[in-house]
Design a protein around this motif. Structure first.
Motif, PDB file in Angstrom:
ATOM      1  N   ILE A 251      -1.792 -10.529  -1.196  1.00 51.31           N
ATOM      2  CA  ILE A 251      -3.215 -11.015  -1.950  1.00 51.31           C
ATOM      3  C   ILE A 251      -2.628  -9.923  -3.203  1.00 51.31           C
ATOM      4  N   LEU A 252      -2.123  -8.932  -2.398  1.00 50.21           N
ATOM      5  CA  LEU A 252      -1.343  -8.173  -3.679  1.00 50.21           C
ATOM      6  C   LEU A 252       0.008  -8.337  -4.381  1.00 50.21           C
ATOM      7  N   ASP A 253       0.175  -9.723  -4.316  1.00 53.91           N
ATOM      8  CA  ASP A 253       1.954 -10.661  -4.899  1.00 53.91           C
ATOM      9  C   ASP A 253       1.086 -11.517  -6.132  1.00 53.91           C
ATOM     10  N   VAL A 254      -0.260 -11.642  -5.860  1.00 54.78           N
ATOM     11  CA  VAL A 254      -1.049 -11.922  -6.976  1.00 54.78           C
ATOM     12  C   VAL A 254      -2.794 -11.247  -8.014  1.00 54.78           C
ATOM     13  N   ALA A 255      -2.742 -10.869  -7.150  1.00 56.69           N
ATOM     14  CA  ALA A 255      -4.004  -9.882  -7.207  1.00 56.69           C
ATOM     15  C   ALA A 255      -3.481  -9.212  -9.407  1.00 56.69           C
ATOM     16  N   GLY A 256      -4.681  -9.600 -10.206  1.00 54.29           N
ATOM     17  CA  GLY A 256      -5.312  -9.664 -11.342  1.00 54.29           C
ATOM     18  C   GLY A 256      -6.425  -9.498 -11.704  1.00 54.29           C
ATOM     19  N   PRO A 257      -6.520  -9.552 -13.076  1.00 53.40           N
ATOM     20  CA  PRO A 257      -7.694 -10.188 -13.676  1.00 53.40           C
ATOM     21  C   PRO A 257      -8.582 -11.564 -12.965  1.00 53.40           C
ATOM     22  N   GLY A 258      -7.858 -12.780 -12.653  1.00 53.62           N
ATOM     23  CA  GLY A 258      -8.259 -14.200 -12.915  1.00 53.62           C
ATOM     24  C   GLY A 258      -8.290 -13.725 -11.125  1.00 53.62           C
ATOM     25  N   THR A 259      -8.379 -13.198 -10.327  1.00 54.76           N
ATOM     26  CA  THR A 259      -8.383 -13.468  -9.081  1.00 54.76           C
ATOM     27  C   THR A 259      -9.828 -13.256  -8.011  1.00 54.76           C
ATOM     28  N   LEU A 260     -10.040 -13.507  -7.801  1.00 60.14           N
ATOM     29  CA  LEU A 260     -11.387 -12.967  -6.606  1.00 60.14           C
ATOM     30  C   LEU A 260     -11.214 -13.493  -5.344  1.00 60.14           C
ATOM     31  N   ILE A 261     -11.711 -11.536  -4.792  1.00 60.11           N
ATOM     32  CA  ILE A 261     -10.626 -11.773  -3.585  1.00 60.11           C
ATOM     33  C   ILE A 261     -11.522 -11.372  -2.777  1.00 60.11           C
ATOM     34  N   LEU A 262     -11.353 -11.808  -1.285  1.00 56.61           N
ATOM     35  CA  LEU A 262     -12.695 -11.785  -0.084  1.00 56.61           C
ATOM     36  C   LEU A 262     -11.983 -11.563   0.754  1.00 56.61           C
ATOM     37  N   ILE A 263     -12.585 -10.283   1.506  1.00 61.79           N
ATOM     38  CA  ILE A 263     -11.361  -9.328   2.569  1.00 61.79           C
ATOM     39  C   ILE A 263     -12.910  -8.673   3.892  1.00 61.79           C
ATOM     40  N   ASP A 264     -13.165  -9.507   4.716  1.00 66.73           N
ATOM     41  CA  ASP A 264     -13.560  -9.586   5.898  1.00 66.73           C
ATOM     42  C   ASP A 264     -12.902  -8.318   6.956  1.00 66.73           C
ATOM     43  N   GLU A 265     -14.181  -7.584   7.184  1.00 67.83           N
ATOM     44  CA  GLU A 265     -14.005  -6.136   7.993  1.00 67.83           C
ATOM     45  C   GLU A 265     -13.105  -5.635   7.797  1.00 67.83           C
ATOM     46  N   MET A 266     -12.825  -4.866   6.120  1.00 65.61           N
ATOM     47  CA  MET A 266     -11.745  -3.648   5.641  1.00 65.61           C
ATOM     48  C   MET A 266     -11.583  -2.550   6.857  1.00 65.61           C
ATOM     49  N   ALA A 267     -10.476  -2.385   7.178  1.00 62.08           N
ATOM     50  CA  ALA A 267      -9.990  -1.004   8.300  1.00 62.08           C
ATOM     51  C   ALA A 267     -10.498  -1.448   9.518  1.00 62.08           C
ATOM     52  N   SER A 268     -10.528  -2.328  10.083  1.00 64.78           N
ATOM     53  CA  SER A 268     -10.562  -2.804  11.662  1.00 64.78           C
ATOM     54  C   SER A 268      -8.892  -3.458  11.901  1.00 64.78           C
ATOM     55  N   GLY A 269      -9.206  -3.680  12.996  1.00 64.46           N
ATOM     56  CA  GLY A 269      -7.549  -3.221  14.299  1.00 64.46           C
ATOM     57  C   GLY A 269      -6.767  -2.316  14.344  1.00 64.46           C
ATOM     58  N   THR A 270      -7.064  -0.903  13.728  1.00 64.45           N
ATOM     59  CA  THR A 270      -6.472   0.367  13.064  1.00 64.45           C
ATOM     60  C   THR A 270      -7.260   1.510  13.381  1.00 64.45           C
ATOM     61  N   ASP A 271      -6.425   2.482  14.153  1.00 69.16           N
ATOM     62  CA  ASP A 271      -7.558   3.672  13.612  1.00 69.16           C
ATOM     63  C   ASP A 271      -8.524   3.795  13.206  1.00 69.16           C
ATOM     64  N   PRO A 272      -9.680   4.311  12.980  1.00 69.45           N
ATOM     65  CA  PRO A 272     -10.575   4.157  11.754  1.00 69.45           C
ATOM     66  C   PRO A 272     -10.435   4.923  10.587  1.00 69.45           C
ATOM     67  N   GLY A 273      -9.702   6.332  10.897  1.00 70.24           N
ATOM     68  CA  GLY A 273      -9.344   7.474  10.026  1.00 70.24           C
ATOM     69  C   GLY A 273      -8.464   6.637   9.220  1.00 70.24           C
ATOM     70  N   GLU A 274      -6.722   6.342   9.568  1.00 67.53           N
ATOM     71  CA  GLU A 274      -5.741   5.316   9.240  1.00 67.53           C
ATOM     72  C   GLU A 274      -5.951   4.685   7.887  1.00 67.53           C
ATOM     73  N   GLY A 275      -7.413   3.399   8.731  1.00 63.96           N
ATOM     74  CA  GLY A 275      -7.727   2.546   8.215  1.00 63.96           C
ATOM     75  C   GLY A 275      -8.432   2.597   7.248  1.00 63.96           C
ATOM     76  N   VAL A 276      -8.934   3.642   7.330  1.00 67.06           N
ATOM     77  CA  VAL A 276     -10.370   4.325   6.658  1.00 67.06           C
ATOM     78  C   VAL A 276      -9.568   3.976   4.561  1.00 67.06           C
ATOM     79  N   GLY A 277      -8.229   5.345   5.337  1.00 67.40           N
ATOM     80  CA  GLY A 277      -7.529   5.738   4.159  1.00 67.40           C
ATOM     81  C   GLY A 277      -6.809   4.499   3.434  1.00 67.40           C
ATOM     82  N   LEU A 278      -6.283   4.216   4.439  1.00 69.58           N
ATOM     83  CA  LEU A 278      -5.580   2.425   3.584  1.00 69.58           C
ATOM     84  C   LEU A 278      -6.738   1.909   2.836  1.00 69.58           C
ATOM     85  N   SER A 279      -7.864   1.280   3.446  1.00 63.75           N
ATOM     86  CA  SER A 279      -8.633   0.585   2.584  1.00 63.75           C
ATOM     87  C   SER A 279      -8.800   0.803   1.673  1.00 63.75           C
ATOM     88  N   ILE A 280      -9.421   2.691   0.982  1.00 64.19           N
ATOM     89  CA  ILE A 280      -9.629   2.971   0.335  1.00 64.19           C
ATOM     90  C   ILE A 280      -8.410   2.677  -0.766  1.00 64.19           C
TER      91      ILE A 280
END
Length: 671
Positions: free
Chosen positions: A394-423
């Motif tokens: 996503i980061l390789d192409v993200a720009g003003p003309g990009t629609l990005i859909l992300i399901d379950e941010m911060a899942s699959g890892t330590d909640p604290g680190e996952g939240v920080g990374l997601s934000i």
């Protein structure tokens, strides 16, 4: 667009359903090649064409889409020296006849299809070619009218065949007693009689074949051999003339190769658009409004692959470009993401969508998706690894003309680190001007969205009485998991629920992973400390000697430092901060955790902090007071219950009662 993202949104399934309505190979080929477009004007044109095609179908009557049966083969062989067969010319004639009908039909639809009907104006009727094929070919055979020479030969053939038939009838009557059966057969294009093998010598002629059993021989009587020879000569002449007619007709058809190709291409387009229109009717697809400014406003939208769905109301792109959707599991968060993504792809493909006509869709250069855990047995990827791989894409192409859909941010890892990374990821995507829709369970992320410009919260409605999701998206409100409510409704004891609320309000989190604790606890001592427990007399005096360090000396040193810098009586001196005490709950910002003081500071300002059952040594400057011990536990609370192990508490009780020789408590460096 990225094919993996199209696959995740089930775009291929939509294409398969559209293809079921195509009538020709070329229509299906157009559908197979169909992909989302990115030019607003072109998308507008294709949507309007599909809407007009739908209007034509709904106006009644059958649309005369020509069959393209055999045409692909014919076009491939044009101008190659190949001579078309009678069947090929039948396919061409049928096609040209249907093209003439389509041209006439679309000419009557100018009012309801001002754009779509115009394709027919580019088609060619080719009436002269159609007439010539009718003159030469009929019912899959070259006609007598194709050539005067052919007509003469066929008349002569008819006369000879009649004479031959009469002669055969006479022979069958004469030799009926030796015939295996009273029929005339053909072998190698010559008439023969079936004679029993034992009577073979009773008739003059040539044996051309025999039965599998050998009991019957097929004899060409000598009396008709010369007649058949004459007939074969005329038939060869007939074939020669027919071949010339087909060759001349092929040459004539090839003069119109371009026109036929234009007609075939136009029919393929008509078939393609009408297939889209027929599919639109099955899903109640509507035309919608477009923009290229990132504004999406979906009204009464439904997922095209679901028959029953609560219509979705969705908006993004005006006051905010990032929407965080929260709510309980199975509440419809993922379905909302997929609906927004798939309908966007469909609109950009010129497909009508199941939404109100007042709905607004934006044109995006890319639609990037991270939906599903993305795990692969073959590559042994974890859920978190799959998420990160998708985010990197996503980061390789993200720009003003990009629609990005992300399901379950911060899942699959330590909640604290996952939240920080997601934000951090959300901040970067917002900085790039992307349009982002994400789902999450984490309070920290929705709190971030509630206070950050350009972000907005939304929640999936939930009925607290029935404990059932309502599948309605409510924008402007943050959702919750309803864990306490559901637990209470299901009968979990009230005391446990009350304690859960207390823990949640105090910010108690799960233990840190051991590898994180090892990397963060850089200040902890490396040596093993043994505490010799005092005897009964020393306990009464309250003196405890530590091997390696003296707490009394530390306190004395601290006391001396306080007197080294006297202040003027007229100078206003701020009161020193309250020293941290045993049992105080503190917050460690760099770990984003809270813990309890289990050991006060030493000469170097190092304190012991217990984060649940993990113990760390941290400089006091790196923590901040969160809740005082007296407010947390009360004045008479036995802190050893919190700070000491069960085994050590038993030993301490025993030591308070009596002296036990050799009994001691050993503690690790972290303790």
């Amino acid at each position: 667009m990225n094919q993996a993202n199209l696959q995740r949104l089930e775009y291929v399934k939509v294409k398969e359903l559209v293809a079921q309505h195509a009538a020709s190979y070329l229509g299906r080929r157009h559908i197979e090649a169909m992909e989302p477009m990115t030019q607003l004007k072109l998308i507008r044109q294709k949507l309007d064409e599909t809407a007009e095609a739908k209007e034509i179908i709904q106006s009644g009557g059958s649309v005369p889409i020509p069959s393209l049966e055999g045409l692909e083969h014919i076009l491939d062989l044009m101008d190659t020296g190949y001579v078309f067969t009678e069947q090929d010319f039948m396919h061409i004639h049928t096609f040209l006849h249907s093209c003439a009908q389509l041209i006439k039909y679309m000419g009557t639809k100018a009012k309801i299809a001002p754009h779509f009907h115009a394709y027919a104006t580019s088609m060619y009727e080719l009436s002269a070619l159609r007439t010539e094929i009718e003159r030469c070919i009929r019912n899959g055979r070259v006609t007598d009218y194709a050539s005067k020479d052919l007509a003469k030969v066929r008349k002569r053939i008819a006369v000879i065949e009649e004479r031959l038939k009469s002669r055969l009838d006479a022979l069958m009557s004469k030799h009926s007693s030796i015939l295996q059966e009273r029929i005339v057969s053909m072998r190698n294009d010559r008439y023969v009689l079936p004679i029993r093998r034992e009577h073979r010598k009773l008739i003059k002629g040539t044996v051309l074949d025999e039965s599998a059993s050998g009991q019957t021989v097929f004899v060409e009587p000598a009396d008709i051999a010369h007649i058949q020879h004459e007939l074969a000569g005329y038939r060869a002449e007939e074939a020669r003339i027919e071949a010339k007619i087909l060759s001349d007709l092929t040459t004539y058809v090839e003069q119109y190769t371009y026109e036929i190709q234009v007609n075939v291409d136009t029919v393929g387009i008509y078939d393609f658009v009408f297939a889209k229109a027929k599919y639109a009717m099955t899903i109640d697809g509507r035309n919608v409004r477009l923009n290229d400014a990132g504004v999406l406003e979906l009204i009464a939208a439904r997922h095209p692959l679901l028959r029953h769905m609560v219509p979705l109301q969705f908006a993004i792109g005006r006051n905010y470009k990032s929407l965080i959707i929260t709510g309980p599991n199975t509440g419809g968060k993922t379905l909302a993401l997929k609906t927004v993504g798939l309908l966007t792809l469909m609109v950009q493909s010129g497909l009508l969508v199941p939404a109100a006509e007042e709905s607004i869709f934006s044109v995006f250069d890319q639609v990037m998706v991270d939906i599903g855990d993305g795990q692969s047995i073959e590559h042994a990827l974890s859920t978190f690894s799959a998420h990160i791989r998708h985010v990197i894409e996503i980061l390789d192409v993200a720009g003003p003309g990009t629609l990005i859909l992300i399901d379950e941010m911060a899942s699959g890892t330590d909640p604290g680190e996952g939240v920080g990374l997601s934000i951090a990821i959300l901040e970067e995507l917002h900085r790039r001007g992307s349009t982002v829709v994400a789902t999450t369970h984490f309070t920290e992320i929705k709190n971030f969205a509630s206070v950050t410009p350009g972000f907005e919260n939304a929640r999936m409605a939930f009925d607290p009485e029935t404990l059932q999701p309502a599948y309605r998206l409510i924008i402007g409100e943050a959702g919750q998991s309803y864990a306490f409510l559901i637990a209470k409704k299901l009968g979990l004891p009230e005391a446990i629920i009350a304690r859960s609320r207390d823990i949640t309000s105090q910010g108690v989190t799960e233990p840190l992973p051991s590898e994180v604790l090892k990397s963060k606890a850089t200040e902890s001592s490396a040596r093993h400390v043994t505490i010799d427990l005092p005897n009964q007399h020393q306990r009464k005096e309250g003196v405890v000697e530590l091997q390696g360090e003296s707490r009394d000396k530390d306190r004395e040193s601290g006391s001396n430092e306080e007197h080294d810098h006297p202040c003027s009586e007229t100078e206003e001196v701020p009161s020193p901060p309250r020293p941290l005490q045993l049992g105080d709950r503190v917050r460690i910002p760099y770990l984003d955790r809270t813990g309890v003081i289990y050991e006060t500071e030493d000469a170097k300002g190092i304190i012991g902090v217990m984060i649940q059952k993990q113990k760390l040594k941290i400089n006091k400057k790196r923590v901040e007071l969160y809740i005082e011990a007296k407010d947390l536990y009360g004045e008479d609370y036995d802190l050893s219950i919190v700070l000491d192990s069960k085994e050590n508490r038993k030993k301490r009780k025993l030591m308070h009662r009596k002296h036990v020789e050799g009994l001691r408590i050993e503690m690790s460096p972290e303790e």
